[in-house]
Design a protein around this motif. Structure first.
Motif, mmCIF file in Angstrom:
data_model
loop_
_atom_site.group_PDB
_atom_site.id
_atom_site.type_symbol
_atom_site.label_atom_id
_atom_site.label_comp_id
_atom_site.label_asym_id
_atom_site.label_seq_id
_atom_site.Cartn_x
_atom_site.Cartn_y
_atom_site.Cartn_z
ATOM 1 N N GLU A 1 0.818 -1.213 0.000
ATOM 2 C CA GLU A 1 0.000 0.000 0.000
ATOM 3 C C GLU A 1 0.855 1.267 0.000
ATOM 4 N N LEU A 2 1.961 1.253 0.752
ATOM 5 C CA LEU A 2 2.767 2.473 0.938
ATOM 6 C C LEU A 2 3.976 2.560 0.028
ATOM 7 N N GLY A 3 4.392 1.425 -0.527
ATOM 8 C CA GLY A 3 5.582 1.458 -1.383
ATOM 9 C C GLY A 3 6.792 1.987 -0.629
ATOM 10 N N PRO A 4 7.622 2.824 -1.264
ATOM 11 C CA PRO A 4 8.847 3.328 -0.630
ATOM 12 C C PRO A 4 8.571 4.092 0.682
ATOM 13 N N GLU A 5 7.352 4.655 0.808
ATOM 14 C CA GLU A 5 7.047 5.422 2.022
ATOM 15 C C GLU A 5 6.908 4.541 3.258
ATOM 16 N N ALA A 6 6.871 3.237 3.066
ATOM 17 C CA ALA A 6 6.749 2.323 4.211
ATOM 18 C C ALA A 6 8.073 2.223 4.973
ATOM 19 N N ARG A 7 9.158 2.624 4.317
ATOM 20 C CA ARG A 7 10.486 2.454 4.910
ATOM 21 C C ARG A 7 10.576 3.145 6.273
ATOM 22 N N GLY A 8 11.100 2.404 7.247
ATOM 23 C CA GLY A 8 11.299 2.979 8.575
ATOM 24 C C GLY A 8 10.164 2.711 9.547
ATOM 25 N N ILE A 9 9.029 2.208 9.058
ATOM 26 C CA ILE A 9 7.921 1.903 9.974
ATOM 27 C C ILE A 9 8.263 0.630 10.748
#
Length: 262
Positions: free
Chosen positions: A151-159
């Motif tokens: 769902e988030l793609g690259p923005e998921a990084r660090g969660i």
């Protein structure tokens, strides 16, 4: 009267299903395998506090899962003389996160624990970033790790995500090796797959101990004898009064390319 059928392993970690047998006779037939939401939130909070974070907000969905998580975070923070710095909520099956983002962003938190499933989690993270907020984001195992990454793609990084079973892509832990052998043809390992395997192992061990002439009562008694049963890096505990199963929690983080890292 009640059927008195033992239920082994549910995906829920809610405390409402984990009342002592003395308080709820039906609890006698619930044999949980996974750690509870309270176990997960405690591991998350302890990790955050240990690295010096003090301003911790909670974003939760307005249902049993979300409220159990909020209660768990609040209880864990209290042990460190802290309270949630801000709280925001989203209705179940809704992506309307604006009110939650407003109330949480106001406090500029160092971290946010998200007790939500993957779609509202993704919407919230995106909206927080648009609001110029970059706290540490942590979520619980029911979020759906693989779905969140999609769902988030690259923005998921660090969660960060708390997990209630060992890392399924690495065969150092004996029970993971057993699981991988069974799923070898697919190679498609997952947290849910491993959890299902561990639930099946628990059930089979109960049946093995119950022996011949199986009955519901015999199965209950057999499961109750599984105190400290180790499947090889994952241990379950039952007794005449305890139904908690495992307390295994491990924190993971989503790394580059959506890969889950320990």
């Amino acid at each position: 009267g009640p059927a008195k059928v033992p239920l082994v392993g549910t995906i829920s970690g809610a405390d409402t299903l984990r009342q002592p047998i003395s308080a709820n006779p039906n609890s006698r037939y619930m044999f949980h395998v996974r750690a509870s939401y309270a176990d997960e939130t405690e591991a998350i909070v302890n990790q955050m506090v240990s690295i010096g974070l003090r301003s911790i907000a909670v974003f939760y969905q307005n249902d049993g899962f979300g409220k159990a998580g909020l209660d768990g975070v609040t209880a864990a923070l209290k042990k460190h003389n802290l309270t949630p710095s801000a709280v925001g909520t989203v209705e179940r099956n809704s992506l309307n996160v604006n009110a939650a983002v407003q109330s949480i962003a106001k406090g500029n938190p160092q971290a946010v624990v998200m007790v939500t499933l993957y779609k509202p989690t993704a919407a919230f993270v995106r909206a927080m970033k648009r609001a110029g907020q970059n706290p540490m984001f942590m979520t619980l195992s029911p979020v759906g790790t693989e779905q969140l990454v999609q769902e988030l793609g690259p923005e998921a990084r660090g969660i960060g995500i708390s997990q209630v079973v060992p890392y399924p892509w690495n065969d150092i832990v004996p029970v993971v090796r057993d699981y991988q052998k069974l799923g070898a043809k697919s190679g498609n390992y997952s947290y849910y797959g491993l959890e299902a395997y561990l639930t099946a192992r628990t059930m089979v061990e109960g049946l093995r101990r119950a022996g011949r002439d199986l009955s519901r009562e015999k199965l209950v008694t057999a499961l109750e004898s599984m105190n400290g049963t180790d499947f090889g890096g994952y241990r379950v505990n039952y007794s005449g009064t305890a139904r908690h199963g495992s307390r295994f929690v491990e924190l993971t983080v989503i790394g580059p390319g959506g890969k889950v890292l320990r």
